[in-house]
Design an enzyme around this catalytic site. Structure first.
Site, PDB file in Angstrom:
ATOM      1  N   GLU A 113      -9.675 -10.072  57.918  1.00  0.00           N
ATOM      2  CA  GLU A 113     -10.970 -10.208  58.565  1.00  0.00           C
ATOM      3  C   GLU A 113     -12.266 -10.924  57.787  1.00  0.00           C
ATOM      4  O   GLU A 113     -11.776 -11.053  56.394  1.00  0.00           O
ATOM      5  CB  GLU A 113     -11.756  -8.542  58.345  1.00  0.00           C
ATOM      6  CG  GLU A 113     -10.759  -7.517  59.296  1.00  0.00           C
ATOM      7  CD  GLU A 113     -11.216  -6.199  58.813  1.00  0.00           C
ATOM      8  OE1 GLU A 113     -12.024  -5.428  59.313  1.00  0.00           O
ATOM      9  OE2 GLU A 113     -10.582  -5.699  57.727  1.00  0.00           O
ATOM     10  N   LYS A 115     -15.183 -11.524  55.463  1.00  0.00           N
ATOM     11  CA  LYS A 115     -15.699 -10.750  54.548  1.00  0.00           C
ATOM     12  C   LYS A 115     -17.593 -10.995  54.581  1.00  0.00           C
ATOM     13  O   LYS A 115     -17.841 -12.221  54.322  1.00  0.00           O
ATOM     14  CB  LYS A 115     -15.445 -10.815  52.999  1.00  0.00           C
ATOM     15  CG  LYS A 115     -15.996  -9.960  52.093  1.00  0.00           C
ATOM     16  CD  LYS A 115     -15.521 -10.195  50.677  1.00  0.00           C
ATOM     17  CE  LYS A 115     -16.203  -9.251  49.628  1.00  0.00           C
ATOM     18  NZ  LYS A 115     -17.567  -9.455  49.269  1.00  0.00           N
ATOM     19  N   ASP A 117     -21.387 -11.156  53.758  1.00  0.00           N
ATOM     20  CA  ASP A 117     -22.243 -11.231  52.320  1.00  0.00           C
ATOM     21  C   ASP A 117     -23.434 -10.391  52.764  1.00  0.00           C
ATOM     22  O   ASP A 117     -24.467 -11.179  52.968  1.00  0.00           O
ATOM     23  CB  ASP A 117     -22.444 -12.612  51.957  1.00  0.00           C
ATOM     24  CG  ASP A 117     -22.788 -12.580  50.470  1.00  0.00           C
ATOM     25  OD1 ASP A 117     -22.694 -11.580  49.913  1.00  0.00           O
ATOM     26  OD2 ASP A 117     -23.296 -13.772  50.010  1.00  0.00           O
ATOM     27  N   TYR A 222     -16.637  -2.456  59.987  1.00  0.00           N
ATOM     28  CA  TYR A 222     -15.112  -3.007  59.578  1.00  0.00           C
ATOM     29  C   TYR A 222     -14.226  -1.892  59.454  1.00  0.00           C
ATOM     30  O   TYR A 222     -13.305  -2.076  58.795  1.00  0.00           O
ATOM     31  CB  TYR A 222     -15.252  -3.987  58.803  1.00  0.00           C
ATOM     32  CG  TYR A 222     -15.987  -3.891  57.574  1.00  0.00           C
ATOM     33  CD1 TYR A 222     -15.438  -2.761  56.660  1.00  0.00           C
ATOM     34  CD2 TYR A 222     -17.241  -4.622  57.311  1.00  0.00           C
ATOM     35  CE1 TYR A 222     -16.399  -2.639  55.383  1.00  0.00           C
ATOM     36  CE2 TYR A 222     -17.786  -4.008  56.062  1.00  0.00           C
ATOM     37  CZ  TYR A 222     -17.383  -3.399  55.186  1.00  0.00           C
ATOM     38  OH  TYR A 222     -18.295  -3.086  53.926  1.00  0.00           O
ATOM     39  N   LYS A 310     -11.904 -14.782  47.919  1.00  0.00           N
ATOM     40  CA  LYS A 310     -13.301 -15.289  47.871  1.00  0.00           C
ATOM     41  C   LYS A 310     -13.143 -16.642  47.864  1.00  0.00           C
ATOM     42  O   LYS A 310     -12.418 -17.454  47.363  1.00  0.00           O
ATOM     43  CB  LYS A 310     -13.936 -14.916  46.634  1.00  0.00           C
ATOM     44  CG  LYS A 310     -14.102 -13.327  46.089  1.00  0.00           C
ATOM     45  CD  LYS A 310     -15.046 -12.795  47.143  1.00  0.00           C
ATOM     46  CE  LYS A 310     -16.215 -12.978  46.944  1.00  0.00           C
ATOM     47  NZ  LYS A 310     -16.824 -12.279  45.676  1.00  0.00           N
ATOM     48  N   CYS A 404     -41.485 -47.490  38.437  1.00  0.00           N
ATOM     49  CA  CYS A 404     -40.188 -47.304  38.946  1.00  0.00           C
ATOM     50  C   CYS A 404     -39.243 -47.355  37.497  1.00  0.00           C
ATOM     51  O   CYS A 404     -39.183 -48.366  36.934  1.00  0.00           O
ATOM     52  CB  CYS A 404     -39.854 -48.550  39.736  1.00  0.00           C
ATOM     53  SG  CYS A 404     -38.117 -48.965  40.334  1.00  0.00           S
ATOM     54  N   CYS A 407     -37.458 -51.134  37.774  1.00  0.00           N
ATOM     55  CA  CYS A 407     -37.721 -52.335  37.965  1.00  0.00           C
ATOM     56  C   CYS A 407     -39.189 -52.502  37.435  1.00  0.00           C
ATOM     57  O   CYS A 407     -40.009 -53.434  37.217  1.00  0.00           O
ATOM     58  CB  CYS A 407     -38.144 -52.878  39.207  1.00  0.00           C
ATOM     59  SG  CYS A 407     -39.305 -52.221  40.608  1.00  0.00           S
ATOM     60  N   CYS A 422     -40.967 -47.113  45.175  1.00  0.00           N
ATOM     61  CA  CYS A 422     -41.335 -48.154  44.861  1.00  0.00           C
ATOM     62  C   CYS A 422     -41.311 -49.053  45.880  1.00  0.00           C
ATOM     63  O   CYS A 422     -40.335 -49.098  46.730  1.00  0.00           O
ATOM     64  CB  CYS A 422     -39.862 -48.510  43.628  1.00  0.00           C
ATOM     65  SG  CYS A 422     -39.976 -50.307  43.353  1.00  0.00           S
ATOM     66  N   CYS A 427     -36.660 -54.880  43.838  1.00  0.00           N
ATOM     67  CA  CYS A 427     -36.124 -54.095  43.134  1.00  0.00           C
ATOM     68  C   CYS A 427     -34.544 -54.006  43.238  1.00  0.00           C
ATOM     69  O   CYS A 427     -33.905 -53.725  44.357  1.00  0.00           O
ATOM     70  CB  CYS A 427     -36.684 -52.591  43.410  1.00  0.00           C
ATOM     71  SG  CYS A 427     -35.965 -51.279  42.345  1.00  0.00           S
TER      72      CYS A 427
END
Length: 670
Positions: A113, A115, A117, A222, A310, A404, A407, A422, A427
């Protein structure tokens, strides 16, 4: 090191994390990290039996219930936890241990099945009426949350039979409701929930039961306690019985016969779980035959006849060591977290996105913080939140840059937008980003031009714009002088560059890197413009009339083609022979396709297509790909071992269900 002190410290740390998780709805550490600490404590206690303690976290389930607004209730039957595994080898070991524990040698079956959370819950019915709902708590004593559970629409208040039973399940917050809740909290300036599990737990513990109803909690069940007293002999039978009573289950319980079958389904659900409407963190494998459970037995906190596999962690915590600012092809600066290396979803991670300065300030993330990271869409690691409870006072506020980092050009911010940019077209970082985007798999798919090679070619002056890629053949002798560029790799690169000229018109549009124009929009533009000259001359009004092109995208398209740099690049690429018009076969296909405007989704393992191939085939035929089953879906294509999508689709009469071969037959008739 003093072993006794190490054990004491580990116990205190684990208790702190448990109390926060179960009683404060706050995760200070990921499940994976918690399990590893618990495993370490367990090993130390086994090696030093004189240090054993009945109140150790290795001997208990959950956390003790604090004195608060909810009444304490003792469980008639303890709510045990499950032993965890993180690889299939541990599943094989689990099966072998079970075989050794049963006296009668027989072939066993295992029920698998998903799981969930969420928050574990136990419901008690008397004469078919729900009379009590209790949280797990420490496994022996939980909290009475009956009034709040009554507000969950999917929980049956009266069963279809007047029967006395106790059932176990999980309260969850559906992903769509989780996103809605966090959006609302964000708009109110409230702190958002880190994950659906914390949100579900926090919601169920609200004093005002109306909040439970408003947030839209859900519940799936379940487990039927003492199912054997009802004459049921297998766990899978007990799940079917719950469903016959009207009790909601996930609908996912598969009876398997060996570890190989289990391994195959682990691989399947590792991908398919992303399509489920709720958060999952693994799979549960149980011996299906209930009559064997007592013989197989229990430990102090887990049944030996069940185990949880898991999935690799979606979230882990680590140290934020510093921040660097990355310049993309559009000039946008993205803050990147430099992390203490950690494993996440099966890979090593030491860098993650921080999105933008506004997000950093909103989440109050600082250098030196311990932070949670997760993989967005299972691909890009991102920082979710700072664990402020772990701060020691030496953390540093992250400052917004003014120049920047590549550059040194002054940075600008467009009015109303959070991104800093920038704006220097020369650049080097922007040029490199444009080239990498241009050669990427979804664009021109030029093999051999990785990030380091592109950077090298820019430094040497071989590439200044994407057009120069097609002139690399003129530098062949020079290329051979570059370290790690042998004759074969050069041949492969130049052949790939030449082959890229055959890429379809929509791929060429995509490769140009027009802001807000992705793969789908590129196909739409190719289909509606037929050629680049028409596309470049289209007005704003014409563009927004195209289904799938909005006002922002239309504005960006016009601005892109007005730039002198863009016009020069397109002119240069035309000279190199790239396709800037829709081929006749594509035009005919889009006009005659009976799939036009239809929506498709597939599920299960396909024999004739990969996932990307079938999506592309659907789009070629004029169809659209959906990500989930809904009333808007026209066709569900079903492969082997189809999952929950098939069951949902069967409940909606308008959805046509096709096998893979039926899809191919339908496609070939067009």
């Amino acid at each position: 090191m003093d072993i006794k002190k190490e054990i004491r410290d580990l116990r205190e740390l684990l208790k702190k994390y448990s109390e926060s998780y179960y009683n404060e709805n706050e995760s200070l550490i990921s499940d994976y990290e918690y399990d590893k600490l618990l495993e370490k404590l367990n090993e130390l206690e086994k090696a030093n039996p004189e240090c054993m303690d009945l109140f150790s976290p290795t001997m208990s389930v959950g956390a003790s219930v604090r004195e608060n607004k909810f009444k304490k209730v003792e469980h008639e039957h303890p709510m045990l936890s499950l032993a965890n595994s993180y690889n299939t080898g541990e599943i094989v070991d689990f099966i072998e241990r079970i075989k050794k524990r049963i006296s009668e040698k027989k072939e066993l079956k295992y029920c698998l099945e998903v799981k969930l959370d969420g928050l574990s819950i136990s419901l008690t019915y008397r004469q078919g009426k729900l009379i009590k709902a209790v949280t797990r708590g420490d496994g022996f004593v939980g909290e009475d949350v009956t009034e709040n559970i009554m507000q969950i629409e999917s929980v049956m208040k009266i069963l279809s039979e007047p029967i006395d039973i106790e059932i176990r399940g999980e309260v969850v917050l559906p992903l769509v409701n989780f996103e809605k809740l966090n959006k609302e909290r964000l708009e109110k300036g409230e702190e958002v929930f880190a994950n659906p599990r914390n949100a579900a737990s926090g919601t169920l513990r609200q004093l005002d039961s109306n909040i439970v109803r408003e947030r839209g909690l859900d519940a799936y069940f379940y487990f039927l306690v003492e199912a054997e007293k009802l004459g049921l002999h297998s766990h899978s039978e007990s799940i079917k019985y719950l469903e016959s009573l009207g009790i909601k289950t996930t609908g996912i319980f598969e009876v398997l016969e060996n570890s190989k079958e289990i391994e195959n389904r682990i691989e399947y659900w590792g991908k398919e779980r992303e399509n489920l409407p709720y958060e999952t963190d693994g799979l549960v494998i149980k011996v299906d035959e209930i009559d064997l459970w007592e013989e197989i037995g229990y430990t102090s906190k887990t049944p030996r006849w069940a185990i949880a596999y898991k999935f690799p962690a979606h979230q882990v915590s680590t140290l934020l060591k510093g921040v660097t600012w990355q310049v993309g092809r559009t000039g946008k600066l993205t803050p990147v977290a430099e992390l203490q290396e950690v494993e996440l979803s099966g890979s090593k991670v030491k860098r993650a996105s921080l999105h933008n300065i506004n997000e950093i300030e909103r989440k109050d993330i600082r250098i030196g913080d311990r932070v949670f990271i997760e993989k967005a869409a299972e691909i890009i690691p991102q920082v979710v939140k700072a664990i402020k409870e772990e701060r020691v006072g030496t953390e540093k506020i992250i400052e917004e840059p003014t120049e920047c980092p590549v550059c040194s050009h002054k940075l600008e911010r467009e009015e109303g937008l959070v991104d800093i940019k920038c704006v220097n077209d020369e650049c080097p970082a922007k040029i490199q980003g444009e080239i990498e985007y241009f050669v990427s798999r979804d664009a021109l798919n030029i093999m051999g031009l990785g990030s380091k090679i592109v950077e090298k070619f820019i430094d040497l002056g071989y590439i200044k714009t994407v057009v120069d890629i097609f002139n690399l053949k003129n530098h062949r002798d020079d290329l051979e002088q570059i370290d790690k560029m042998g004759k074969k790799s050069i041949d492969n690169l130049l052949n790939s560059i030449e082959s890229s000229k055959a890429r379809e018109y929509d791929k060429v549009i995509y490769s140009l890197g027009i802001p807000f124009i992705g793969k789908v929009a590129s196909k739409i533009l190719a289909k509606n413009s037929k050629n680049i000259d028409k596309l470049m001359s289209m007005t704003f009004e014409e563009l927004i009339q195209i289904e799938g092109i909005g006002e922002i995208a239309a504005k960006e398209i016009i601005e892109f083609f007005l730039k002198e740099k863009s016009q020069k690049i397109i002119s240069g690429l035309k000279e190199q022979g790239l396709k800037f018009e829709l081929s006749e076969s594509k035009t005919e296909e889009s006009i005659n396709s009976n799939f036009s405007g239809k929506t498709f989704l597939f599920t299960g393992t396909l024999k004739h297509f990969t996932r990307d191939q079938i999506k592309e085939e659907i789009e070629k035929l004029g169809g659209k790909n959906l990500s989930a089953v809904s009333k808007n879906l026209d066709y569900l294509i079903v492969g082997e071992k189809a999952g929950s999508k098939l069951k949902k689709a069967q409940e909606i009469e308008t959805i046509k269900i096709l096998t893979e071969d039926e899809f191919i037959d339908l496609k070939d008739k067009i």
